[in-house]
Design an enzyme around this catalytic site. Structure first.
Site, PDB file in Angstrom:
ATOM      1  N   ASN A 208      41.011  17.793 -12.255  1.00  0.00           N
ATOM      2  CA  ASN A 208      41.422  16.932 -13.355  1.00  0.00           C
ATOM      3  C   ASN A 208      42.292  17.528 -14.343  1.00  0.00           C
ATOM      4  OD1 ASN A 208      39.819  17.798 -15.715  1.00  0.00           O
ATOM      5  ND2 ASN A 208      38.341  17.168 -14.265  1.00  0.00           N
ATOM      6  N   ASP A 276      33.063  13.919 -11.431  1.00  0.00           N
ATOM      7  CA  ASP A 276      31.840  13.235 -10.735  1.00  0.00           C
ATOM      8  C   ASP A 276      31.370  13.252  -9.485  1.00  0.00           C
ATOM      9  OD1 ASP A 276      31.231  12.571 -13.481  1.00  0.00           O
ATOM     10  OD2 ASP A 276      33.010  10.936 -13.457  1.00  0.00           O
ATOM     11  N   LYS A 286      41.387  24.769   7.203  1.00  0.00           N
ATOM     12  CA  LYS A 286      42.403  23.803   6.694  1.00  0.00           C
ATOM     13  C   LYS A 286      42.558  22.671   7.587  1.00  0.00           C
ATOM     14  CE  LYS A 286      47.050  23.597   5.379  1.00  0.00           C
ATOM     15  NZ  LYS A 286      48.311  24.154   5.671  1.00  0.00           N
ATOM     16  N   PRO A 304      25.654  16.714  -9.890  1.00  0.00           N
ATOM     17  CA  PRO A 304      24.643  16.920 -10.742  1.00  0.00           C
ATOM     18  C   PRO A 304      25.043  16.508 -12.172  1.00  0.00           C
ATOM     19  CG  PRO A 304      24.849  18.744 -10.259  1.00  0.00           C
ATOM     20  CD  PRO A 304      25.874  18.043  -9.013  1.00  0.00           C
ATOM     21  N   ASP A 305      24.635  15.560 -12.992  1.00  0.00           N
ATOM     22  CA  ASP A 305      25.045  15.222 -14.234  1.00  0.00           C
ATOM     23  C   ASP A 305      24.431  16.334 -15.161  1.00  0.00           C
ATOM     24  OD1 ASP A 305      25.476  14.477 -16.768  1.00  0.00           O
ATOM     25  OD2 ASP A 305      26.058  12.176 -16.189  1.00  0.00           O
ATOM     26  N   ILE A 306      25.116  17.333 -15.535  1.00  0.00           N
ATOM     27  CA  ILE A 306      24.715  18.601 -16.410  1.00  0.00           C
ATOM     28  C   ILE A 306      24.060  18.045 -17.418  1.00  0.00           C
ATOM     29  CG2 ILE A 306      25.120  20.937 -16.761  1.00  0.00           C
ATOM     30  CD1 ILE A 306      27.537  20.924 -15.197  1.00  0.00           C
ATOM     31  N   PHE A 323      30.645  14.847 -24.575  1.00  0.00           N
ATOM     32  CA  PHE A 323      31.905  14.365 -24.758  1.00  0.00           C
ATOM     33  C   PHE A 323      32.135  12.732 -23.878  1.00  0.00           C
ATOM     34  CE2 PHE A 323      34.865  17.023 -27.456  1.00  0.00           C
ATOM     35  CZ  PHE A 323      33.697  17.979 -27.735  1.00  0.00           C
ATOM     36  N   LYS A 337      27.071   5.597 -23.050  1.00  0.00           N
ATOM     37  CA  LYS A 337      26.774   7.011 -22.677  1.00  0.00           C
ATOM     38  C   LYS A 337      25.519   7.713 -23.380  1.00  0.00           C
ATOM     39  CE  LYS A 337      30.401   8.098 -20.488  1.00  0.00           C
ATOM     40  NZ  LYS A 337      31.715   8.768 -20.320  1.00  0.00           N
ATOM     41  N   LYS A 341      22.596   9.141 -21.249  1.00  0.00           N
ATOM     42  CA  LYS A 341      22.406  10.780 -21.032  1.00  0.00           C
ATOM     43  C   LYS A 341      21.284  11.206 -21.868  1.00  0.00           C
ATOM     44  CE  LYS A 341      26.861  11.241 -19.063  1.00  0.00           C
ATOM     45  NZ  LYS A 341      27.506  11.874 -17.913  1.00  0.00           N
TER      46      LYS A 341
HETATM   47  O1  C5P Z   1      29.772  10.548 -17.261  1.00  0.00           O
HETATM   48  P1  C5P Z   1      30.786  11.418 -17.757  1.00  0.00           P
HETATM   49  O2  C5P Z   1      31.599  12.166 -16.954  1.00  0.00           O
HETATM   50  O3  C5P Z   1      31.911  10.410 -18.537  1.00  0.00           O
HETATM   51  O4  C5P Z   1      30.306  11.996 -19.122  1.00  0.00           O
HETATM   52  C1  C5P Z   1      30.804  12.804 -20.005  1.00  0.00           C
HETATM   53  C2  C5P Z   1      29.964  13.681 -20.594  1.00  0.00           C
HETATM   54  O5  C5P Z   1      29.163  14.327 -19.623  1.00  0.00           O
HETATM   55  C3  C5P Z   1      30.691  15.439 -21.032  1.00  0.00           C
HETATM   56  O6  C5P Z   1      30.195  15.762 -21.940  1.00  0.00           O
HETATM   57  C4  C5P Z   1      30.718  16.038 -19.711  1.00  0.00           C
HETATM   58  O7  C5P Z   1      30.829  17.205 -19.932  1.00  0.00           O
HETATM   59  C5  C5P Z   1      29.122  15.699 -19.096  1.00  0.00           C
HETATM   60  N1  C5P Z   1      29.207  15.859 -17.710  1.00  0.00           N
HETATM   61  C6  C5P Z   1      28.262  16.733 -17.141  1.00  0.00           C
HETATM   62  N2  C5P Z   1      28.156  16.810 -15.805  1.00  0.00           N
HETATM   63  C7  C5P Z   1      28.782  15.849 -14.895  1.00  0.00           C
HETATM   64  C8  C5P Z   1      29.299  14.687 -15.602  1.00  0.00           C
HETATM   65  C9  C5P Z   1      29.623  14.692 -16.714  1.00  0.00           C
HETATM   66  O8  C5P Z   1      27.812  17.531 -17.892  1.00  0.00           O
HETATM   67  N3  C5P Z   1      28.569  15.923 -13.546  1.00  0.00           N
END
Ligand code: C5P
Length: 397
Positions: A208, A276, A286, A304-306, A323, A337, A341
């Site tokens: 991104n 994501d 390749k 994984p959503d850290i 963020f 969010k 979260k």
């Molecule tokens: O769900 P979204 O990506 O919009 O959420 C944004 C927030 O979650 C940011 O703080 C981003 O650093 C964190 N995040 C994360 N791990 C992910 C996706 C998002 O820590 N896999």
């Protein structure tokens, strides 16, 4: 001002050593007490007598000096200072520091210390650009060593390029920064920053437009208030902040692992634009065109959503900040969010292309907490960082 600060100045053997004499004067003018160590090669460029007169202190020169060891052992010498400064830092000494070698007084002190270290590299441009030096420099940055320079310019040897030692006043400024004291002194803050790269095959990836600018500015502001920062960064376009412990990663999975490894912390700030999704099974070779005009569909799985995982982890820091970069319905998505979260604050920003915020130098953020929303006007990312750092300091103290 450096009043009352104790600085151990290591002078290594380079022509730039003469600038260190001016550095001693400037540090003492600001109230610092300077003690100096000369390597054997340094004595070819400046004399111990000159350095001793300028520092007003004994000059240390050899590891196995009975008198020195009786008066103050080398371990004690390395700990008595608030900051160790190496100027000039030669390619040789940088190599020894990166490799953990301790074969003379200077390198032994640098290994034995528990205090921050600032180095001002000085060497020929080819030596600076040599892959070995660049590897060593990257290692020292990762170890949290502070750098001043090197600058680019004419060298004593007649060549031109990077490798020239910073001027004395620049090193003195870096010393003040490295000794920054403030309300966040003693606090450890983990920050994620930059994009992640999710491989498709060995040469292609999904990414991104995040530059890492806001996370880097935030790290700098927090360190300016005295915090010690672990900076976990994806492949960003802006260089990582000096003086932070930098952990470079590529994928969300690696970022996840690095963040948990960096805990415990007093606060964790998730400024990274984490992908994501990742490709379920990235190809080992390749992917080639097969003549059908089509590509086999890629299968994705969620990363994984850290932020969410840290928010509900047993080692959860006292303050967790996420963020929310959105292109529409900013506040609605950000509020959702915050709840989903489980973090304490969400910094919401509108990253619609017309705002120029993603990859740009400005930002307009709204801070969402349990107490409500606080919209800051549009300002530079550095100013946003200062505002956020001040609020974080308030929350942590
Ligand atoms: O769900 P979204 O990506 O919009 O959420 C944004 C927030 O979650 C940011 O703080 C981003 O650093 C964190 N995040 C994360 N791990 C992910 C996706 C998002 O820590 N896999």
């Amino acid at each position: 001002m450096l009043a009352g600060k104790k600085i151990l100045l290591v002078i290594a053997g380079g022509i730039a050593a003469f600038k260190s004499l001016d550095l001693i004067r400037r540090l003492r003018e600001q109230g610092a007490e300077v003690t100096s160590v000369l390597t054997a090669a340094a004595e070819e460029f400046v004399t111990p007598l000159t350095v001793s007169v300028l520092t007003g202190n004994k000059v240390y020169r050899e590891l196995f000096d009975l008198t020195d060891e009786r008066e103050m052992g080398h371990i004690e010498l390395s700990r008595a200072a608030d900051l160790l400064v190496v100027a000039p830092a030669t390619a040789n000494l940088i190599g020894k520091m990166a490799g953990g070698l301790a074969d003379d007084l200077a390198s032994t002190l640098l290994m034995a210390t528990d205090k921050p270290v600032l180095i001002a590299p000085a060497m020929n441009v080819r030596m600076w650009l040599h892959p070995a030096t660049q590897r060593n420099v990257a290692q020292l940055r990762a170890d949290g060593v502070h750098f001043s320079g090197p600058a680019e310019g004419e060298m004593a040897c007649g060549e031109y390029g990077p490798g020239r030692m910073s001027e004395a006043h620049e090193i003195a400024e870096a010393v003040s920064e490295a000794l920054a004291d403030g309300p966040l002194k003693g606090k450890h803050i983990v920050i994620t920053s930059g994009p992640t790269h999710e491989p498709i095959d060995p040469v292609r990836y999904i990414a991104n437009r995040s530059s890492g600018a806001q996370g880097t500015a935030l790290a700098r502001s927090l360190m300016g208030l005295g915090a010690s920062v672990t900076f976990v960064t994806g492949p960003a376009t802006v260089p990582p902040p000096q003086g932070a412990k930098v952990v470079q990663v590529e994928t969300a999975a690696q970022m996840h692992e690095a963040v948990f490894k960096a805990l415990p912390a007093d606060a964790a700030i998730f400024a990274a634009a984490v992908a994501d999704w990742r490709v379920v099974a990235a190809s080992g070779s390749k992917i080639k065109k097969d003549g059908t005009g089509k590509i086999a569909p890629l299968n994705f799985t969620e990363n994984p959503d850290i932020l969410a995982e840290v928010s509900s982890a047993p080692q959860r820091p006292g303050l967790v900040i996420g963020f929310a970069a959105e292109t529409d319905d900013l506040l609605k998505h950000a509020e959702a969010k915050l709840a989903r979260k489980g973090c304490d604050w969400i910094i919401a920003n509108d990253v619609s292309p017309e705002t120029g915020i993603m990859g740009g130098s400005e930002n307009a953020v709204t801070i969402l907490t349990a107490a409500g929303a606080d919209a800051l006007p549009r300002m530079s990312k550095d100013q946003v960082a200062q505002q956020l750092a001040a609020r974080i300091a308030e929350a942590l103290t």
